[in-house]
Scaffold this motif. Structure first.
Motif, PDB file in Angstrom:
ATOM      1  N   PHE A   4      69.881  16.826  40.827  1.00 11.71           N
ATOM      2  CA  PHE A   4      69.302  16.004  41.891  1.00 11.71           C
ATOM      3  C   PHE A   4      68.040  15.309  41.391  1.00 11.71           C
ATOM      4  O   PHE A   4      67.856  14.103  41.585  1.00 11.71           O
ATOM      5  N   ARG A   5      67.163  16.058  40.714  1.00  7.65           N
ATOM      6  CA  ARG A   5      65.916  15.483  40.214  1.00  7.65           C
ATOM      7  C   ARG A   5      66.197  14.374  39.203  1.00  7.65           C
ATOM      8  O   ARG A   5      65.555  13.314  39.237  1.00  7.65           O
ATOM      9  N   ALA A   6      67.140  14.609  38.310  1.00  5.94           N
ATOM     10  CA  ALA A   6      67.475  13.590  37.301  1.00  5.94           C
ATOM     11  C   ALA A   6      68.058  12.342  37.949  1.00  5.94           C
ATOM     12  O   ALA A   6      67.749  11.217  37.562  1.00  5.94           O
ATOM     13  N   SER A   7      68.900  12.527  38.954  1.00 11.91           N
ATOM     14  CA  SER A   7      69.537  11.401  39.625  1.00 11.91           C
ATOM     15  C   SER A   7      68.511  10.572  40.401  1.00 11.91           C
ATOM     16  O   SER A   7      68.548   9.339  40.383  1.00 11.91           O
ATOM     17  N   VAL A   8      67.578  11.258  41.083  1.00 12.23           N
ATOM     18  CA  VAL A   8      66.519  10.551  41.808  1.00 12.23           C
ATOM     19  C   VAL A   8      65.647   9.781  40.830  1.00 12.23           C
ATOM     20  O   VAL A   8      65.290   8.621  41.064  1.00 12.23           O
ATOM     21  N   ASP A   9      65.290  10.427  39.726  1.00 15.16           N
ATOM     22  CA  ASP A   9      64.450   9.784  38.716  1.00 15.16           C
ATOM     23  C   ASP A   9      65.118   8.528  38.170  1.00 15.16           C
ATOM     24  O   ASP A   9      64.483   7.479  38.015  1.00 15.16           O
ATOM     25  N   ARG A  10      66.406   8.623  37.899  1.00  9.15           N
ATOM     26  CA  ARG A  10      67.157   7.477  37.369  1.00  9.15           C
ATOM     27  C   ARG A  10      67.205   6.350  38.394  1.00  9.15           C
ATOM     28  O   ARG A  10      67.045   5.170  38.051  1.00  9.15           O
ATOM     29  N   LEU A  11      67.421   6.692  39.656  1.00  7.53           N
ATOM     30  CA  LEU A  11      67.489   5.685  40.718  1.00  7.53           C
ATOM     31  C   LEU A  11      66.148   4.968  40.879  1.00  7.53           C
ATOM     32  O   LEU A  11      66.091   3.737  40.963  1.00  7.53           O
ATOM     33  N   ILE A  12      65.058   5.740  40.894  1.00  8.35           N
ATOM     34  CA  ILE A  12      63.734   5.143  41.101  1.00  8.35           C
ATOM     35  C   ILE A  12      63.335   4.262  39.922  1.00  8.35           C
ATOM     36  O   ILE A  12      62.818   3.151  40.094  1.00  8.35           O
ATOM     37  N   ARG A  13      63.576   4.748  38.706  1.00  3.89           N
ATOM     38  CA  ARG A  13      63.202   3.974  37.525  1.00  3.89           C
ATOM     39  C   ARG A  13      64.032   2.689  37.379  1.00  3.89           C
ATOM     40  O   ARG A  13      63.614   1.760  36.689  1.00  3.89           O
ATOM     41  N   GLY A  14      65.168   2.650  38.033  1.00  2.00           N
ATOM     42  CA  GLY A  14      66.001   1.456  37.961  1.00  2.00           C
ATOM     43  C   GLY A  14      65.612   0.376  38.963  1.00  2.00           C
ATOM     44  O   GLY A  14      66.158  -0.724  38.936  1.00  2.00           O
ATOM     45  N   LEU A  15      64.664   0.671  39.847  1.00  3.19           N
ATOM     46  CA  LEU A  15      64.242  -0.307  40.845  1.00  3.19           C
ATOM     47  C   LEU A  15      63.344  -1.374  40.231  1.00  3.19           C
ATOM     48  O   LEU A  15      62.563  -1.092  39.325  1.00  3.19           O
TER      49      LEU A  15
END
Length: 211
Positions: free
Chosen positions: A196-207
């Motif tokens: 979950f943490r990795a997925s959130v991090d990836r989503l946020i950094r892609g914004l």
């Protein structure tokens, strides 16, 4: 523009997840028993956090949160804002003196107060979604099940409720709700799941607003 931090609260008003990206100073660890287990290794009580040096690989530099005091511009919807004591919890030297459990309570208290104020002044159909100061902007997305997703960003950022909704509909549902190893509605355990943490991090950094 940039994104500072993310808090997730359950329906018992407890912070069950925390993650940050650009903050000038890391929050002080929570006091023993002040937060649930597995909220974030970065803010876990020092006595229990024996692996502080090996904290999540998805932790990121905290280098942009300003220490200036903010002023209110507006309140009510995605483009609106309001002023609250949350400034002391998420910004400036005073926040650095607070343990994380106090910071989390302050942020939740601000949300609850402003949400109730909006409903009383504008009617039950009106929703509190964000507020802005000169130093940061707070975004709120609340689910039907009572979970509250709170994000702090640069004050010039547009509404990010759609991002919080994406986190809920995507990583949260996939790695928390559908995960049989995660106890939902628990008063004893947070949701610091590595996937979950990795997925959130990836989503946020892609914004595009992430800097």
């Amino acid at each position: 523009m940039t994104i500072f931090s993310l808090y997730i609260y359950d329906r018992h008003c407890a912070c069950v997840y925390y993650q940050d990206w650009h903050r000038t100073k890391r929050p002080k660890p929570a006091v023993e028993g002040g937060i649930l287990n597995a909220v974030s290794r970065a803010v876990a009580p020092q006595a229990a956090d024996t692996s502080a040096a090996n904290s999540s690989a998805f932790s990121s530099p905290r280098n942009t949160l300003s220490s200036n005091t903010g002023f209110v511009v507006a309140i009510g919807d995605d483009s609106s804002s309001s002023s609250t004591p949350a400034q002391a919890a998420v910004d400036g030297p005073r926040s650095n003196a607070l343990p994380f459990d106090e910071e989390a309570k302050l942020v939740y208290g601000v949300i609850l107060t402003l949400r109730n104020m909006v409903k009383k002044l504008s009617g039950r159909d009106e929703q509190f979604t964000s507020y802005r100061t000169s130093a940061y902007k707070l975004h709120l997305y609340e689910t039907i099940s009572g979970y509250k997703f709170v994000m702090l960003s640069d004050p010039s950022t547009d509404g990010l409720r759609f991002v919080l909704r994406q986190i809920y509909n995507g990583p949260f549902v996939d790695y928390v709700v559908r995960n049989p190893l995660v106890t939902m509605d628990s008063r004893e355990q947070g949701i610091d799941n590595d996937y979950f943490r990795a997925s959130v991090d990836r989503l946020i950094r892609g914004l595009s607003v992430f800097a």
